[in-house]
Every structure is written in C-alpha cells, then in structure tokens.
Design a protein around this motif. Structure first.
Motif, PDB file in Angstrom:
ATOM      1  N   ALA A  15       0.860  -1.191   0.000  1.00  0.00           N
ATOM      2  CA  ALA A  15       0.000   0.000   0.000  1.00  0.00           C
ATOM      3  C   ALA A  15       0.891   1.235   0.000  1.00  0.00           C
ATOM      4  CB  ALA A  15      -0.907  -0.006   1.229  1.00  0.00           C
ATOM      5  N   ASP A  16       0.668   2.118  -0.944  1.00  0.00           N
ATOM      6  CA  ASP A  16       1.464   3.350  -1.047  1.00  0.00           C
ATOM      7  C   ASP A  16       0.675   4.478  -0.389  1.00  0.00           C
ATOM      8  OD1 ASP A  16       3.007   5.472  -1.670  1.00  0.00           O
ATOM      9  OD2 ASP A  16       2.936   5.224  -3.848  1.00  0.00           O
ATOM     10  N   LEU A  17       1.109   4.835   0.810  1.00  0.00           N
ATOM     11  CA  LEU A  17       0.424   5.922   1.508  1.00  0.00           C
ATOM     12  C   LEU A  17       1.210   7.228   1.419  1.00  0.00           C
ATOM     13  CD1 LEU A  17      -0.990   4.294   4.771  1.00  0.00           C
ATOM     14  CD2 LEU A  17      -1.842   4.214   2.445  1.00  0.00           C
ATOM     15  N   GLY A  37       3.042 -11.289  -8.657  1.00  0.00           N
ATOM     16  CA  GLY A  37       1.870 -11.678  -7.882  1.00  0.00           C
ATOM     17  C   GLY A  37       1.693 -10.869  -6.614  1.00  0.00           C
ATOM     18  N   ILE A  38       2.092  -9.607  -6.664  1.00  0.00           N
ATOM     19  CA  ILE A  38       1.945  -8.743  -5.488  1.00  0.00           C
ATOM     20  C   ILE A  38       0.840  -7.738  -5.767  1.00  0.00           C
ATOM     21  CG2 ILE A  38       3.091  -6.973  -4.073  1.00  0.00           C
ATOM     22  CD1 ILE A  38       5.740  -8.502  -4.656  1.00  0.00           C
ATOM     23  N   ARG A  39      -0.092  -7.649  -4.831  1.00  0.00           N
ATOM     24  CA  ARG A  39      -1.196  -6.703  -4.990  1.00  0.00           C
ATOM     25  C   ARG A  39      -0.723  -5.291  -4.660  1.00  0.00           C
ATOM     26  NH1 ARG A  39      -6.294  -9.528  -1.908  1.00  0.00           N
ATOM     27  NH2 ARG A  39      -6.438 -11.416  -3.175  1.00  0.00           N
ATOM     28  N   LEU A  40      -1.350  -4.337  -5.293  1.00  0.00           N
ATOM     29  CA  LEU A  40      -0.982  -2.945  -5.074  1.00  0.00           C
ATOM     30  C   LEU A  40      -2.224  -2.190  -4.621  1.00  0.00           C
ATOM     31  CD1 LEU A  40       1.439  -1.057  -5.407  1.00  0.00           C
ATOM     32  CD2 LEU A  40       0.710  -0.658  -7.758  1.00  0.00           C
ATOM     33  N   ALA A  41      -2.098  -1.465  -3.513  1.00  0.00           N
ATOM     34  CA  ALA A  41      -3.209  -0.634  -3.039  1.00  0.00           C
ATOM     35  C   ALA A  41      -2.749   0.815  -3.044  1.00  0.00           C
ATOM     36  CB  ALA A  41      -3.617  -1.054  -1.629  1.00  0.00           C
ATOM     37  N   VAL A  42      -3.311   1.599  -3.939  1.00  0.00           N
ATOM     38  CA  VAL A  42      -2.916   3.009  -4.047  1.00  0.00           C
ATOM     39  C   VAL A  42      -4.165   3.864  -4.180  1.00  0.00           C
ATOM     40  CG1 VAL A  42      -0.683   2.512  -5.127  1.00  0.00           C
ATOM     41  CG2 VAL A  42      -2.691   2.868  -6.572  1.00  0.00           C
ATOM     42  N   ASN A  65      -7.830  -9.083   3.926  1.00  0.00           N
ATOM     43  CA  ASN A  65      -7.767  -9.916   2.721  1.00  0.00           C
ATOM     44  C   ASN A  65      -6.346 -10.191   2.247  1.00  0.00           C
ATOM     45  OD1 ASN A  65     -10.709 -10.160   1.985  1.00  0.00           O
ATOM     46  ND2 ASN A  65     -10.500  -7.945   2.191  1.00  0.00           N
ATOM     47  N   THR A  66      -5.396 -10.098   3.165  1.00  0.00           N
ATOM     48  CA  THR A  66      -4.015 -10.333   2.744  1.00  0.00           C
ATOM     49  C   THR A  66      -3.238 -11.005   3.868  1.00  0.00           C
ATOM     50  OG1 THR A  66      -2.118  -9.285   1.651  1.00  0.00           O
ATOM     51  CG2 THR A  66      -3.058  -8.115   3.513  1.00  0.00           C
ATOM     52  N   ASP A  67      -2.200 -11.734   3.514  1.00  0.00           N
ATOM     53  CA  ASP A  67      -1.351 -12.343   4.539  1.00  0.00           C
ATOM     54  C   ASP A  67      -0.269 -11.378   4.997  1.00  0.00           C
ATOM     55  OD1 ASP A  67      -2.605 -14.960   4.508  1.00  0.00           O
ATOM     56  OD2 ASP A  67      -1.779 -15.153   2.482  1.00  0.00           O
ATOM     57  N   TYR A  68       0.238 -10.572   4.052  1.00  0.00           N
ATOM     58  CA  TYR A  68       1.261  -9.562   4.373  1.00  0.00           C
ATOM     59  C   TYR A  68       0.818  -8.222   3.799  1.00  0.00           C
ATOM     60  CZ  TYR A  68       4.362 -13.536   5.225  1.00  0.00           C
ATOM     61  OH  TYR A  68       4.922 -14.702   5.683  1.00  0.00           O
ATOM     62  N   LEU A  69       0.854  -7.175   4.605  1.00  0.00           N
ATOM     63  CA  LEU A  69       0.570  -5.823   4.111  1.00  0.00           C
ATOM     64  C   LEU A  69       1.797  -4.965   4.358  1.00  0.00           C
ATOM     65  CD1 LEU A  69      -1.149  -3.488   3.063  1.00  0.00           C
ATOM     66  CD2 LEU A  69      -2.148  -3.273   5.344  1.00  0.00           C
ATOM     67  N   ILE A  70       2.382  -4.461   3.290  1.00  0.00           N
ATOM     68  CA  ILE A  70       3.574  -3.606   3.400  1.00  0.00           C
ATOM     69  C   ILE A  70       3.164  -2.193   3.025  1.00  0.00           C
ATOM     70  CG2 ILE A  70       5.888  -3.153   2.476  1.00  0.00           C
ATOM     71  CD1 ILE A  70       5.548  -6.436   1.887  1.00  0.00           C
TER      72      ILE A  70
END
Lengths: 198, 352
Positions: A15-17, A37-42, A65-70
């Motif tokens: 997630a790009d905050l 295979g990495i989801r992106l939340a922006v 909904n994710t195992d790891y959130l960076i």
C-alpha cells in the motif's frame, strides 16, 4: 519481493500511503508487482498526474484480505502524518515499522540526527518504530566502501533509538530513470537493474 | 569534499542557507515543495525565518520587505505561482532589491500539469514583470548545479542590486544525485549594503526603498543607470559549455535537463558517423551569444531542443543573426524528449 524470493506463496499487498509527493509512486511499478503476484493498493489518483493529497484506502479492509501488508509511508515526519490516520487500525492488527536510514542523506548524516527524525516520525504517525534498516547509499556513486563506512552509523542509530538493526537482502529491481543510462530520463521506467548484492 | 545524496530541490535550499539566505517566503506548489519543506525545517535551526505566506503574491511582497533591509532572502514556486509573483518581481527590479527567485517549471498554460516543462523560457527571459527590466537567469542541469548556481545567484543579486532567477524544471527538482557544498562564507565577506533601510539610528541620513519616480527625468535616469548594470552583467556573467563542437557539422543547443538528453543524442549521432557537438547555456539572460557563435564556427546547421514548442530557439536565431539554418525539436505536455527522438531529428538534418 524478498518474501516471494523466499518462496512465500500467500497474499502480499503493497500500500502506497506516500501522498505528499505525487512523483515516484508505487503505482508507477504496477507491472513489476503484478508480474510477481503482489497486490498494489494506491489512491485512485496515484499516477493520474493530479496533485491531490487524497487517500481512499481502508487499511483494515486490505488487511482482512491479505497475509502480508507492506505500507510505504514516505520519507520523513511529513510523510508519516498520513499513517496517523490509520494508527488505531494498524495498532489493532499488529505491525512492524522500520525506519529506513541513509547516512548520505544530508538531514540524516549523523546517528543523533537520524534518531531525532525517528522520534519525529513516531510522533507524527502515532506508532512506535520497531527496527532500523540501513540503506545508506550515494545513488549511482555507491561503492562497497560507502556501505562499509555506514555500518558504525547504523549501529549507533540503533543504540540511540533502542531499536534492533534489521538485516535484509538487497536486490535492486528498479533504478531511478536518471540512473538507468548515462543521460537517461526519457525512456519508459521499470526496467530491472543489475543485482548489486546483499 | 563530503558528498550527500539530495534531491535537486533540497540541494538548492541547502545551498541558499549556506549562501547566507536566512529568510524564505513561499507557498506550496508541486514540483517545488521540497524547497519549502526543507526551509521550514532548517531555517529555524540556523536562526532564520520561514514563512508560509497566504499566497504567492504575499510571498513575493514579503521578499520585497525583507530585501529592503539588505537581508539575503528567497522565494520559490513553479510556473503558475511565478506568474502570480511577476508584479512583485517588477517592483523588486524597480527598487533595485537583490533576491533570488526559483522557478521549478511544470506544464502550462494555466494549471497545465505537474510534469516537467521548459515552457517558461520566454517568461523568465522577457516577461518577469512590466517595465524596462531584465532579470538574470541561471539554468542548472544537474543537482550539483542547483547548489552551485544558487550561491552565484545570491552573489550576483547583491553585486548588481537585482532580483535573480534560477530556472529549473520538475525533473531537476525531483532528481536525486550526490552533491558537495562549498565552504560557507562569513557574513562579513558579503560586504555592507549602504542603501539598506535597516534603521539609521540617527547616525546617517535615512534610506528610502522605492520604485515610484513621478518626474520623467528621474525615472529615465534611473532606468538608464540600471541598463548600464545590465550591460556589465552581460559582459561578466554570460556563460555556456560546449562539447565536441570543434569540427562539428551539427550543433545541438539545449539547456537544463534537456541538455543532458541532447548530449546522449549527440553521442548516438557521433557513433553513427555524424559530426555532432552540443551547446548548453548556463545563463539564459544574459544569453551567451559569443560562446554560441564560437561553438558553431564549423557548423552547417543548428538544432535547438526544448521541453516546449520552441522558445530558446528565438535567442539562438538572434545570436546567429540568421547566418546558419536553425531547426527545432521539442516535446511538451509533460513529455521529456527521448535521446532516440533527438537522434532521429539529427539524422533527418543530414539528409538533403
């Protein structure tokens, strides 16, 4: 990327905050993340060129909904203010917050300056840091000697903040466009750079 | 010398502080926000003053008041914000007040875009305010030059009592490169300003800072005296660099970040057997006319490339006095020209 390299198969989301600077967003690397295979939340506005510090993201919704959130939270206490909005949710979920430090950046050129900035980031974000990552580099001029010279600084920063130094394996996937060729900043970004080693 | 990794905007701000700029007045706008943010963090720690004004117009008029006291000061903005400042810049020029104004250009007209641009060349060199005035303009091309030219700009401003502009672009502002800073000069080395309105303490006649001259004779005398100084600036400060110009058939002229791409394109052209050199003005006013003519001594054609529809191309044609054909290649709207695009244009110029 390191999680994937280690064989992690779960759901990973970045997630790009960092909404202070509309340049250089994780959204620019959409293809690289998708290929791994990495989801992106922006923000809906990221990459649109629109200069609007708006963020329509639910950290809790993503975390469910994710195992790891960076989360990329920007480079200083100004960038970390955005985290403050989500501090309660992040605290409830549980987290690690790493301060990525560089002794070749002018405002963090000494361990005391870096420790002070770490405290400013904690105050702005409402969360406590849990580790220091030494990413000391001089951009394209970086040599092994530069990295070696930064180790006492990193250790002292860790001592002053009372935080552990987090070891990490580094592979450079993306270079800034002005480093990819001699005078380069006109071709598409996102190319895979040479491996620089750990 | 110690090296630091800095953004162009940060390097410029730090260089200003080291040049003795203890007062900054600004208003946020992308892509120059790092200057404002850096000044807000650093200036209070070095005994300086940072004020985020209510608008760009407020900021430039705060610069007027501060500069009138003889204190080194600065404002920065990006294209639409610079347009708002132009009335104040004219007043600064009319009152002979030294200061530094930074434009980290973005797309226009209007709000345009936040992407890099060089479409404010005409404004910077011709139209930074009403009246008979010129503003010296430095054009950095690297993060190191963002720092070096800022120190020079403050010195020139004080020496000739004039506002000075640094004309950068969004790419230079955001780019991170290693940079070194020169040693700081002691304030005494910068000299006294006998004209400053900083309190006479009943020890000298009062100084008045003003741009209003109701008698035509006085205003004409004042403007003519200022133009003598512009003439001195033209002789002393016009500066440029050229590469591989000796024996070149084609000279590619470009400034700022585009000049770096032009060099890549010239490298490609030389590799393809086309004798190509480059010319890069370091100052846009004064435009380095003599240096351009020297660089073009053997050239048959000149190519000007910019991130605009073609603005510096006018100064190139004026300097060459129509003695050489001058062609143009540019991108606009936020696109940065690719070396390959400029190379293709160079190739097309060799075809009869």
């Amino acid at each position: 990327m390191n999680l994937r390299r280690r064989g992690e198969t779960g759901v990973i989301t970045v997630a790009d905050l960092d909404i202070v600077n509309p340049y250089f967003r994780a959204a620019d690397l959409r293809k690289l993340f998708a290929d791994n295979g990495i989801r992106l939340a922006v923000s809906d506005y990221a990459g649109s060129g629109l200069d609007v510090p708006a963020l329509n993201i639910s950290v809790k919704g993503i975390a469910d909904n994710t195992d790891y959130l960076i989360i990329d939270a920007g480079g200083d206490d100004e960038g970390a203010k955005v985290i403050g909005r989500f501090a309660a949710d992040i605290g409830e979920i549980g987290y690690d917050m790493y301060c990525v430090v560089n002794c070749y950046r002018y405002l963090t050129r000494t361990a005391p300056l870096t420790a002070a900035l770490t405290r400013d980031i904690e105050a702005a974000s409402g969360l406590k840091c849990t580790g220091i990552v030494n990413n000391s580099n001089l951009g394209a001029e970086t040599t092994k000697a530069h990295v070696a010279a930064s180790i006492p600084y990193a250790r002292e920063t860790a001592r002053l903040t009372g935080l552990p130094l987090i070891p990490f394996e580094m592979k450079v996937y993306v270079k800034p466009i002005w480093e990819t060729r001699r005078f380069p900043f006109s071709e598409p970004t996102g190319e895979v750079a040479d491996e620089m080693g750990s | 010398m110690e090296r630091s990794l800095m953004k162009g905007n940060e390097a410029l701000a730090e260089a200003a502080i080291r040049a003795g700029c203890a007062h900054y007045f600004g208003y946020p706008i992308t892509p120059q926000n790092e200057i404002t943010a850096y000044m807000s963090k650093r200036l209070p720690k070095v005994g300086g003053v940072f004020i985020q004004a209510e608008s760009e117009i407020g900021a430039i008029n705060m610069v007027y008041g501060c500069a009138a006291t003889g204190t080194r000061c600065m404002t920065s903005s990006s294209s639409p914000g610079i347009s708002l400042k132009t009335e104040g810049i004219s007043y600064l020029a009319g009152a002979d007040l030294p200061c530094v104004i930074v434009n980290v250009q973005r797309g226009g007209p209007g709000l345009g875009s936040i992407q890099p641009s060089q479409a404010d060349y005409w404004q910077a060199t011709r139209a930074l305010g009403h009246g008979d005035l010129r503003i010296p303009v430095f054009a950095p091309s690297t993060v190191q030059e963002m720092a070096d030219m800022t120190g020079k700009a403050f010195d020139l401003a004080d020496e000739y009592r004039t506002p000075v502009m640094i004309l950068a672009d969004g790419l230079l502002g955001q780019m991170m490169e290693p940079v070194s800073f020169p040693e700081e000069k002691a304030p005494a080395a910068r000299g006294e300003k006998a004209w400053a309105a900083n309190g006479h303490g009943n020890a000298r006649p009062k100084n008045i800072v003003n741009s209003l001259y109701l008698q035509p004779e006085k205003l004409e005398q004042n403007i003519k005296e200022r133009f003598v100084r512009y003439g001195e600036i033209e002789k002393k400060y016009a500066d440029a660099v050229s590469d591989n110009a000796d024996g070149a058939d084609i000279i590619v002229a470009a400034y700022g970040s585009t000049a770096r791409i032009a060099r890549s394109a010239a490298d490609m052209a030389r590799a393809a057997g086309i004798k190509t050199g480059t010319f890069r003005p370091l100052t846009l006013y004064p435009f380095p006319e003599k240096a351009l003519r020297e660089a073009c001594a053997s050239a048959k054609k000149v190519l000007v490339t910019e991130m605009s529809m073609g603005q510096m191309v006018d100064d190139v044609k004026l300097a060459l006095e129509c003695k050489l054909p001058v062609e143009f290649f540019g991108r606009t709207g936020g696109f940065v020209p690719a070396p390959s695009e400029i190379f293709e244009k160079i190739k097309s110029m060799t075809e009869v």
